[in-house]
Write a protein that holds these residues in place. Structure first.
Motif, PDB file in Angstrom:
ATOM      1  N   LEU A  61       1.589  37.712 -13.647  1.00 59.80           N
ATOM      2  CA  LEU A  61       0.877  38.361 -14.747  1.00 59.80           C
ATOM      3  C   LEU A  61      -0.630  38.347 -14.511  1.00 59.80           C
ATOM      4  N   ILE A  62      -1.148  37.226 -14.045  1.00 61.39           N
ATOM      5  CA  ILE A  62      -2.590  37.150 -13.761  1.00 61.39           C
ATOM      6  C   ILE A  62      -2.971  38.187 -12.710  1.00 61.39           C
ATOM      7  N   ALA A  63      -2.180  38.284 -11.647  1.00 63.44           N
ATOM      8  CA  ALA A  63      -2.455  39.253 -10.578  1.00 63.44           C
ATOM      9  C   ALA A  63      -2.427  40.673 -11.119  1.00 63.44           C
ATOM     10  N   ALA A  64      -1.414  40.978 -11.919  1.00 60.75           N
ATOM     11  CA  ALA A  64      -1.287  42.339 -12.480  1.00 60.75           C
ATOM     12  C   ALA A  64      -2.470  42.666 -13.383  1.00 60.75           C
ATOM     13  N   GLU A  65      -2.843  41.727 -14.242  1.00 61.06           N
ATOM     14  CA  GLU A  65      -3.961  41.966 -15.173  1.00 61.06           C
ATOM     15  C   GLU A  65      -5.297  42.108 -14.435  1.00 61.06           C
ATOM     16  N   ALA A  66      -5.428  41.397 -13.322  1.00 60.82           N
ATOM     17  CA  ALA A  66      -6.685  41.430 -12.557  1.00 60.82           C
ATOM     18  C   ALA A  66      -6.733  42.581 -11.562  1.00 60.82           C
ATOM     19  N   GLY A  67      -5.594  43.233 -11.337  1.00 60.60           N
ATOM     20  CA  GLY A  67      -5.549  44.323 -10.358  1.00 60.60           C
ATOM     21  C   GLY A  67      -5.665  43.809  -8.930  1.00 60.60           C
ATOM     22  N   VAL A  68      -5.099  42.623  -8.681  1.00 61.43           N
ATOM     23  CA  VAL A  68      -5.090  42.067  -7.331  1.00 61.43           C
ATOM     24  C   VAL A  68      -3.644  41.714  -6.974  1.00 61.43           C
ATOM     25  N   THR A  69      -3.411  41.451  -5.708  1.00 56.13           N
ATOM     26  CA  THR A  69      -2.065  41.062  -5.303  1.00 56.13           C
ATOM     27  C   THR A  69      -1.866  39.565  -5.524  1.00 56.13           C
ATOM     28  N   ALA A  74      -7.206  35.331 -15.962  1.00 56.35           N
ATOM     29  CA  ALA A  74      -6.534  34.066 -16.244  1.00 56.35           C
ATOM     30  C   ALA A  74      -7.116  33.401 -17.486  1.00 56.35           C
ATOM     31  N   GLU A  75      -8.431  33.431 -17.605  1.00 56.45           N
ATOM     32  CA  GLU A  75      -9.064  32.812 -18.765  1.00 56.45           C
ATOM     33  C   GLU A  75      -8.568  33.444 -20.054  1.00 56.45           C
ATOM     34  N   ARG A  76      -8.562  34.761 -20.096  1.00 57.53           N
ATOM     35  CA  ARG A  76      -8.105  35.454 -21.308  1.00 57.53           C
ATOM     36  C   ARG A  76      -6.642  35.139 -21.597  1.00 57.53           C
ATOM     37  N   LEU A  77      -5.811  35.211 -20.563  1.00 54.18           N
ATOM     38  CA  LEU A  77      -4.379  34.991 -20.745  1.00 54.18           C
ATOM     39  C   LEU A  77      -4.063  33.539 -21.098  1.00 54.18           C
ATOM     40  N   PHE A  78      -4.655  32.600 -20.378  1.00 52.46           N
ATOM     41  CA  PHE A  78      -4.403  31.182 -20.668  1.00 52.46           C
ATOM     42  C   PHE A  78      -4.823  30.835 -22.090  1.00 52.46           C
ATOM     43  N   TYR A  79      -5.985  31.348 -22.498  1.00 57.85           N
ATOM     44  CA  TYR A  79      -6.482  31.010 -23.824  1.00 57.85           C
ATOM     45  C   TYR A  79      -5.619  31.646 -24.910  1.00 57.85           C
ATOM     46  N   GLU A  80      -5.230  32.911 -24.714  1.00 61.92           N
ATOM     47  CA  GLU A  80      -4.464  33.624 -25.744  1.00 61.92           C
ATOM     48  C   GLU A  80      -3.008  33.176 -25.812  1.00 61.92           C
ATOM     49  N   ARG A  81      -2.390  32.903 -24.660  1.00 68.68           N
ATOM     50  CA  ARG A  81      -0.946  32.677 -24.614  1.00 68.68           C
ATOM     51  C   ARG A  81      -0.534  31.258 -24.262  1.00 68.68           C
ATOM     52  N   GLY A  82      -1.443  30.498 -23.679  1.00 68.61           N
ATOM     53  CA  GLY A  82      -1.110  29.150 -23.223  1.00 68.61           C
ATOM     54  C   GLY A  82      -0.963  29.118 -21.712  1.00 68.61           C
ATOM     55  N   ILE A  83      -1.253  27.987 -21.130  1.00 67.61           N
ATOM     56  CA  ILE A  83      -1.249  27.859 -19.670  1.00 67.61           C
ATOM     57  C   ILE A  83       0.161  27.967 -19.107  1.00 67.61           C
ATOM     58  N   SER A 137      -3.109  27.776  -5.508  1.00 70.31           N
ATOM     59  CA  SER A 137      -2.038  27.413  -6.432  1.00 70.31           C
ATOM     60  C   SER A 137      -2.429  27.807  -7.854  1.00 70.31           C
ATOM     61  N   LYS A 138      -1.423  27.847  -8.727  1.00 67.48           N
ATOM     62  CA  LYS A 138      -1.720  28.081 -10.137  1.00 67.48           C
ATOM     63  C   LYS A 138      -2.548  26.922 -10.695  1.00 67.48           C
ATOM     64  N   GLU A 139      -2.260  25.699 -10.242  1.00 66.57           N
ATOM     65  CA  GLU A 139      -3.031  24.543 -10.704  1.00 66.57           C
ATOM     66  C   GLU A 139      -4.522  24.740 -10.465  1.00 66.57           C
ATOM     67  N   GLN A 140      -4.867  25.299  -9.307  1.00 61.49           N
ATOM     68  CA  GLN A 140      -6.283  25.512  -9.004  1.00 61.49           C
ATOM     69  C   GLN A 140      -6.877  26.602  -9.887  1.00 61.49           C
ATOM     70  N   ILE A 141      -6.084  27.602 -10.248  1.00 56.24           N
ATOM     71  CA  ILE A 141      -6.578  28.620 -11.187  1.00 56.24           C
ATOM     72  C   ILE A 141      -6.889  27.953 -12.533  1.00 56.24           C
ATOM     73  N   VAL A 142      -6.034  27.034 -12.963  1.00 52.53           N
ATOM     74  CA  VAL A 142      -6.260  26.309 -14.213  1.00 52.53           C
ATOM     75  C   VAL A 142      -7.537  25.470 -14.110  1.00 52.53           C
ATOM     76  N   VAL A 143      -7.726  24.799 -12.982  1.00 53.29           N
ATOM     77  CA  VAL A 143      -8.948  24.021 -12.759  1.00 53.29           C
ATOM     78  C   VAL A 143     -10.172  24.919 -12.900  1.00 53.29           C
ATOM     79  N   GLU A 144     -10.146  26.059 -12.237  1.00 59.17           N
ATOM     80  CA  GLU A 144     -11.296  26.973 -12.277  1.00 59.17           C
ATOM     81  C   GLU A 144     -11.534  27.502 -13.688  1.00 59.17           C
ATOM     82  N   TYR A 145     -10.451  27.833 -14.383  1.00 57.45           N
ATOM     83  CA  TYR A 145     -10.552  28.321 -15.764  1.00 57.45           C
ATOM     84  C   TYR A 145     -11.246  27.295 -16.654  1.00 57.45           C
TER      85      TYR A 145
END
Length: 197
Positions: A39-47, A23-32, A57-65
């Motif tokens: 896409l985050i799940a696919a890139e991380a190899g998780v469901t 998520a960090e790489r994707l959010f930074y490169e492409r925007g939140i 939630s996605k909001e919480q992923i943004v918080v963590e990022y």
């Protein structure tokens, strides 16, 4: 104001850590807003289910990022300040040196907090407090450093140093001209040397 005070955080499992790194790489490169949970799940190899089970939630992923970047930046900056001589001007320039090194390694597209604020301007968003909290923390840091140079003018000098610093970060992200952080460092150094002299 620390990030722990402003937002709820989650405990990281190995899968959650992989997801956060993606998520960090994707959010930074492409925007939140441009990056979805699929896409985050696919890139991380998780469901996707794993993501929602861990983050909610996605909001919480943004918080963590953003909170994770903020914590890493503060630790990175602390190392630079610890290595600086106790001379007030050297401590001020150490902040710019840290930003220059951080930008070269982690922030080719500019400040992640400034970039995130362009997408998250609603104060009710749980990540908003992290974005503004980091900038408030930086202003407090510059003001504390300024107090050693001009106790009566610390507020004004702190704001001036903050403007030099933030302007340099934006100019770096926009690639406005070569080495804006280095230029801002030299302007800050000249200013504090003048006031300290």
């Amino acid at each position: 104001m620390g990030t722990a005070e402003t937002s709820r955080r989650i405990t990281m499992t190995p899968a959650a850590r992989r997801a956060l790194e993606a998520a960090e790489r994707l959010f930074y490169e492409r925007g939140i807003h441009a990056v979805g949970v699929d896409l985050i799940a696919a890139e991380a190899g998780v469901t996707k289910k794993t993501l929602y089970d861990r983050f909610g939630s996605k909001e919480q992923i943004v918080v963590e990022y953003l909170a994770d970047r903020d914590e890493r930046w503060r630790a990175f900056l602390a190392r630079h300040l610890d290595a600086a001589t106790p001379v007030p001007a050297a401590r001020v320039t150490a902040v710019f040196d840290a930003s220059r090194a951080w930008a070269a390694e982690y922030s080719s597209k500019g400040c992640s907090m400034v970039n995130a604020h362009a997408e998250i301007s609603d104060p009710s968003h749980p990540a908003y407090a992290i974005i503004t909290g980091q900038k408030q923390w930086m202003l407090a840091l510059f003001t504390d450093l300024a107090r050693d140079i001009t106790p009566d003018g610390a507020g004004c000098l702190g704001r001036t140093l903050m403007l030099l610093h933030e302007g340099a970060l934006v100019a770096h992200g926009l690639n406005s001209f070569e080495d804006p952080i280095g230029h801002a460092r030299e302007q800050a150094r000249a200013l504090v040397m003048h006031l300290d002299g």
